[in-house]
Motif scaffolding. Structure first.
Motif, PDB file in Angstrom:
ATOM      1  N   LEU A 297      -3.106   2.880  -6.311  1.00  0.00           N
ATOM      2  CA  LEU A 297      -3.649   1.778  -7.099  1.00  0.00           C
ATOM      3  C   LEU A 297      -2.871   1.589  -8.389  1.00  0.00           C
ATOM      4  O   LEU A 297      -2.648   0.463  -8.849  1.00  0.00           O
ATOM      5  CB  LEU A 297      -5.128   2.029  -7.405  1.00  0.00           C
ATOM      6  CG  LEU A 297      -6.100   1.877  -6.226  1.00  0.00           C
ATOM      7  CD1 LEU A 297      -7.511   2.314  -6.630  1.00  0.00           C
ATOM      8  CD2 LEU A 297      -6.115   0.435  -5.719  1.00  0.00           C
TER       9      LEU A 297
ATOM     10  N   ASP B 194       0.861  -1.185   0.000  1.00  0.00           N
ATOM     11  CA  ASP B 194       0.000   0.000   0.000  1.00  0.00           C
ATOM     12  C   ASP B 194       0.896   1.232   0.000  1.00  0.00           C
ATOM     13  O   ASP B 194       1.436   1.619   1.037  1.00  0.00           O
ATOM     14  CB  ASP B 194      -0.908  -0.017   1.230  1.00  0.00           C
ATOM     15  CG  ASP B 194      -1.820   1.205   1.281  1.00  0.00           C
ATOM     16  OD1 ASP B 194      -1.854   1.970   0.293  1.00  0.00           O
ATOM     17  OD2 ASP B 194      -2.498   1.398   2.307  1.00  0.00           O
TER      18      ASP B 194
ATOM     19  N   LYS C 140      -4.905   7.653  -2.964  1.00  0.00           N
ATOM     20  CA  LYS C 140      -5.421   6.307  -3.188  1.00  0.00           C
ATOM     21  C   LYS C 140      -5.383   5.931  -4.661  1.00  0.00           C
ATOM     22  O   LYS C 140      -5.078   4.792  -5.021  1.00  0.00           O
ATOM     23  CB  LYS C 140      -6.840   6.192  -2.638  1.00  0.00           C
ATOM     24  CG  LYS C 140      -6.910   6.203  -1.116  1.00  0.00           C
ATOM     25  CD  LYS C 140      -8.328   5.970  -0.622  1.00  0.00           C
ATOM     26  CE  LYS C 140      -8.370   5.923   0.899  1.00  0.00           C
ATOM     27  NZ  LYS C 140      -9.756   5.699   1.408  1.00  0.00           N
TER      28      LYS C 140
ATOM     29  N   PRO D 287       1.560   0.138  -7.225  1.00  0.00           N
ATOM     30  CA  PRO D 287       1.529  -0.633  -5.977  1.00  0.00           C
ATOM     31  C   PRO D 287       2.886  -1.187  -5.548  1.00  0.00           C
ATOM     32  O   PRO D 287       2.950  -2.014  -4.645  1.00  0.00           O
ATOM     33  CB  PRO D 287       0.567  -1.769  -6.327  1.00  0.00           C
ATOM     34  CG  PRO D 287       0.798  -2.010  -7.788  1.00  0.00           C
ATOM     35  CD  PRO D 287       1.138  -0.669  -8.391  1.00  0.00           C
TER      36      PRO D 287
END
Length: 490
Positions: free
Chosen positions: A298, A286, A294, A301
């Protein structure tokens, strides 16, 4: 110090709050202010007063302003001194790795080391870490070389010689060529990045290195702009033994890099060098812990190592001499093993960075410099890129497309060009009516008239060195000093 009737503080010219003398030795009592201004700023007080005293100050104010002058100025001074110490570039030495045989950049590395490959017209790849060191205030630099180092040594001597290039004050720039020394181990050349540093470990114990605290390990074939002292300061403040500069990475390129897993404080828990398949998926993390949104997390990663490390000097010497005396490479051996035993931290560098390790990446990185605006620019007055100064006239380029030209080391006069053409020979440069696409033209190439270089058949790999060119990853490379005769179609 005086307080006006309106509650405003006035300091006399002999008192400075930031100066340790005069204040550190005095004990200040708590002062409360009446309705009015504090330090020149109007206060917004709540309503609900029951009266006014004889001195003009309101009574029973529900919210009052308190100001304490108990600041420990000597402590603040110590903190400033500590901050300066953490940014003291005199206690840092940089080691730039000259790279291996450079097979992935062949034929650009046929006669030169990777860091000596030209980029951006006037520069060479070695100028990137060298300029970053200069702009960061680091003036102690070693450059380790082994393969095809003649042109690299020449460039460094011209560009960073204290006599006619960039001045390094009390520092130094020294080229450390692979050499043989007494003993069985001394007969071997550099076996890898870690072994190269190990073979010169004694330099870090030299009297002139007595003040060195940290060793910065850099690669000579990356394109980026970075303040190394921000990196070193972060390393020192964290108390880490080793800090790796890293950047978030997407799926398409992750397997080309060393990847790491970290905890929520940035400590590296595990490290894997260029994993594939399931091993690659296992390295997903993460990346919001690095400050990414966010959506960005994504898309990216993975946390990839840039190949830029900073070691505490004593830790580095211990690792190379005693803990891992046979380890040859930092990325595949020393770093993964150290993650399990030492405090290793990740430092986020979320800016432009490119590994110029292949013909394709070299080609695309050069073309990207022509974008408007470019993702990376050599034009930065505050942090310029340095190189060897050369007094050559500008090139004339008309209707160019998707071509990287590395230029020439000299030029021919109009009389010389006319004489060559009269003899049926090809002068330096590109002849008229020639069409070129998806091509890298190395230095001093002579390309005739009515030539077509387009690789219209889409060939990926070809060795046509007898005709003056190669094709690598679908890109045509015209060799240095080669001659492409009139009318040739590639």
């Amino acid at each position: 110090m005086a307080v006006s009737a309106g509650g405003q503080i006035m300091l006399s010219s002999t008192v400075q709050l930031r100066e340790p003398t005069g204040l550190a030795s005095r004990k200040w009592r708590l002062v409360r202010f009446c309705n009015g201004e504090v330090m020149g700023r109007k206060l917004k007080l709540q309503s609900g007063v029951s009266g006014t005293g004889s001195n003009g100050c309101t009574k029973n104010v529900r919210q009052h302003i308190c100001m304490s002058l108990t600041a420990d100025v000597s402590t603040a001074s110590k903190l400033r001194d500590l901050d300066m110490e953490r940014r003291d570039a005199r206690t840092v030495v940089a080691v730039i790795l000259g790279g291996g045989a450079g097979t992935r950049l062949f034929p650009l590395t046929k006669r030169r080391a990777k860091p000596a490959v030209p980029i951006g017209g006037a520069y060479r790849l070695i100028d990137v870490p060298m300029s970053n060191c200069i702009n960061s205030g680091i003036n102690k630099v070693y450059i380790l070389t082994q393969f095809n180092s003649a042109s690299l040594n020449r460039h460094i001597a011209r560009a960073y010689n204290s006599g006619n290039g960039v001045t390094f004050g009390d520092g130094y720039v020294e080229v450390l060529a692979a050499t043989q020394t007494p003993g069985e181990q001394g007969k071997k050349w550099f076996q890898g990045t870690a072994d190269a540093v190990r073979q010169f470990h004694w330099l870090f114990e030299d009297p002139r290195s007595k003040d060195i605290e940290d060793v910065l390990i850099l690669s000579g074939d990356h394109l980026y702009r970075m303040d190394y002292m921000d990196f070193v300061q972060n390393h020192r403040e964290s108390g880490a033994d080793i800090t790796l500069s890293c950047l978030p990475m997407d799926d398409s390129r992750a397997s080309d890099f060393g990847l790491m897993k970290i905890d929520n404080k940035g400590r590296i828990l595990s490290f894997s060098e260029k994993p594939k398949g399931e091993d690659l998926k296992a390295m997903q993390v993460d990346t919001t812990v690095l400050g990414l949104s966010k959506d960005e997390a994504l898309k990216k990663p993975y946390i990839a190592s840039m190949g830029v490390y900073v070691f505490k000097k004593e830790i580095l010497l211990n690792l190379l001499r005693w803990r891992f005396p046979t380890a040859n490479d930092f990325g595949s051996e020393v770093i993964p093993a150290s993650a399990r035993e030492f405090y290793m931290k990740a430092y986020l560098f979320n800016d432009y960075w490119e590994d110029i390790g292949t013909i394709r990446s070299f080609f695309e990185a050069n073309l990207a410099l022509t974008e408007h605006p470019p993702r990376f620019s050599f034009y930065d007055a505050a942090k310029p890129m340095y190189t060897s100064r050369r007094n050559l006239p500008p090139s004339k380029i008309d209707n160019s497309k998707d071509t990287v030209m590395l230029g020439a080391d000299f030029y021919e006069t109009e009389a010389e060009v006319a004489a060559l053409l009269a003899e049926g020979r090809v002068p330096i440069g590109i002849g008229e009516n020639t069409k070129i696409k998806d091509c890298i033209i190395d230095k001093n190439a002579r390309i005739g008239k009515n030539v077509v270089i387009a690789n219209s058949e889409g060939i990926q790999e070809a060795d046509r060195s007898s005709e003056g060119f190669y094709i690598r990853s679908g890109v045509t490379i015209v060799l240095k000093n080669s001659v492409i005769e009139d009318g040739l179609v590639i």
